[in-house]
Design an enzyme around this catalytic site. Structure first.
Site, PDB file in Angstrom:
ATOM      1  N   CYS A  10       0.872  -1.183   0.000  1.00 59.33           N
ATOM      2  CA  CYS A  10       0.000   0.000   0.000  1.00 59.33           C
ATOM      3  C   CYS A  10       0.907   1.230   0.000  1.00 59.33           C
ATOM      4  O   CYS A  10       2.069   1.142  -0.397  1.00 59.33           O
ATOM      5  CB  CYS A  10      -0.974  -0.020   1.180  1.00 59.33           C
ATOM      6  N   ASN A  13       2.297   1.393   4.338  1.00 60.19           N
ATOM      7  CA  ASN A  13       2.572   0.114   5.009  1.00 60.19           C
ATOM      8  C   ASN A  13       2.315   0.212   6.521  1.00 60.19           C
ATOM      9  O   ASN A  13       3.034  -0.372   7.324  1.00 60.19           O
ATOM     10  CB  ASN A  13       4.001  -0.384   4.724  1.00 60.19           C
ATOM     11  N   CYS A  15      -1.449   0.893   7.407  1.00 65.09           N
ATOM     12  CA  CYS A  15      -2.898   0.638   7.549  1.00 65.09           C
ATOM     13  C   CYS A  15      -3.353  -0.624   6.811  1.00 65.09           C
ATOM     14  O   CYS A  15      -3.748  -1.597   7.428  1.00 65.09           O
ATOM     15  CB  CYS A  15      -3.708   1.833   7.054  1.00 65.09           C
ATOM     16  N   ARG A  16      -3.325  -0.592   5.472  1.00 64.85           N
ATOM     17  CA  ARG A  16      -3.935  -1.678   4.702  1.00 64.85           C
ATOM     18  C   ARG A  16      -3.034  -2.894   4.514  1.00 64.85           C
ATOM     19  O   ARG A  16      -3.450  -4.029   4.809  1.00 64.85           O
ATOM     20  CB  ARG A  16      -4.375  -1.152   3.320  1.00 64.85           C
ATOM     21  N   SER A  17      -1.815  -2.704   3.990  1.00 64.79           N
ATOM     22  CA  SER A  17      -1.008  -3.894   3.671  1.00 64.79           C
ATOM     23  C   SER A  17      -0.571  -4.688   4.906  1.00 64.79           C
ATOM     24  O   SER A  17      -0.440  -5.916   4.803  1.00 64.79           O
ATOM     25  CB  SER A  17       0.187  -3.547   2.759  1.00 64.79           C
ATOM     26  N   ASP A 131      -8.397   3.681   1.285  1.00 61.43           N
ATOM     27  CA  ASP A 131      -7.439   4.062   2.326  1.00 61.43           C
ATOM     28  C   ASP A 131      -8.213   4.547   3.554  1.00 61.43           C
ATOM     29  O   ASP A 131      -8.939   5.539   3.477  1.00 61.43           O
ATOM     30  CB  ASP A 131      -6.555   5.185   1.765  1.00 61.43           C
TER      31      ASP A 131
END
Ligand code: 4NP
Length: 159
Positions: A10, A13, A15-17, A131
């Site tokens: 993301c 690195n 929040c999402r990934s 996001d």
């Protein structure tokens, strides 16, 4: 190259990934067992180095923990060109990540291995994982749900 390797990418690195990495490892362990899952190389990275060395966002950690997934040992790092050699699958969260990762590729074959993570769940829809950084806790739960389903859908393809 490790035949069983996947990198989740993301922007930050944090929040999402990191959630993608944690939930994928969790789903894989459930399917093939913890020991066998250790043979897989699973990691995550950001297209930026803004948060390098930091733990996942507390909101990502909290939503994952609610589902029994521990992200506390993960640390943010930037995507690097060497990742193209180290990972068979590079799964990105959105089209900006896709553009930024592909810009670092030196061979067309490398770009072919970069895919939107929701492609397995919604083929052909170019659907991003939104996001959640500037939003509320609900955004993190919905990210978790999207990524948990995506893990199952990729594992259906790969196992
Ligand atoms: P991520 O979210 O890409 O899912 O880790 C973000 C984290 C930090 C920032 C943006 C997005 N930021 O601008 O610092």
């Amino acid at each position: 190259m490790n035949p069983r390797s996947v990198l989740f990418v993301c922007l930050g690195n944090i929040c999402r990934s990191p959630v993608a990495e944690g939930v994928f490892r969790h789903a894989l362990s459930k399917r093939i067992g913890e020991q066998a899952a250790l043979a897989w190389k699973i990691d995550s990275a950001g297209t930026s180095a803004y948060h390098a060395g930091k733990s996942p966002d507390p909101r990502s950690q909290a939503s994952a923990r609610l589902h029994g997934v521990d992200l506390s040992k993960q640390r943010s790092r930037a995507f690097e060109v060497a990742d193209f050699n180290a990972f068979e699958h590079i799964l990105v969260m959105d089209s900006a990540n896709h553009v930024n990762v592909c810009a670092l590729a030196k061979h067309p074959e490398e770009k072919d291995r970069v895919q939107l993570i929701l492609e397995a769940s919604f083929p052909g829809h170019n659907k991003p994982v939104p996001d959640p950084y500037y939003g509320g806790d609900q955004g993190f739960e919905s990210v978790y749900q999207l990524l948990a389903q995506a893990s199952e859908d990729w594992l259906d393809q790969w196992l």
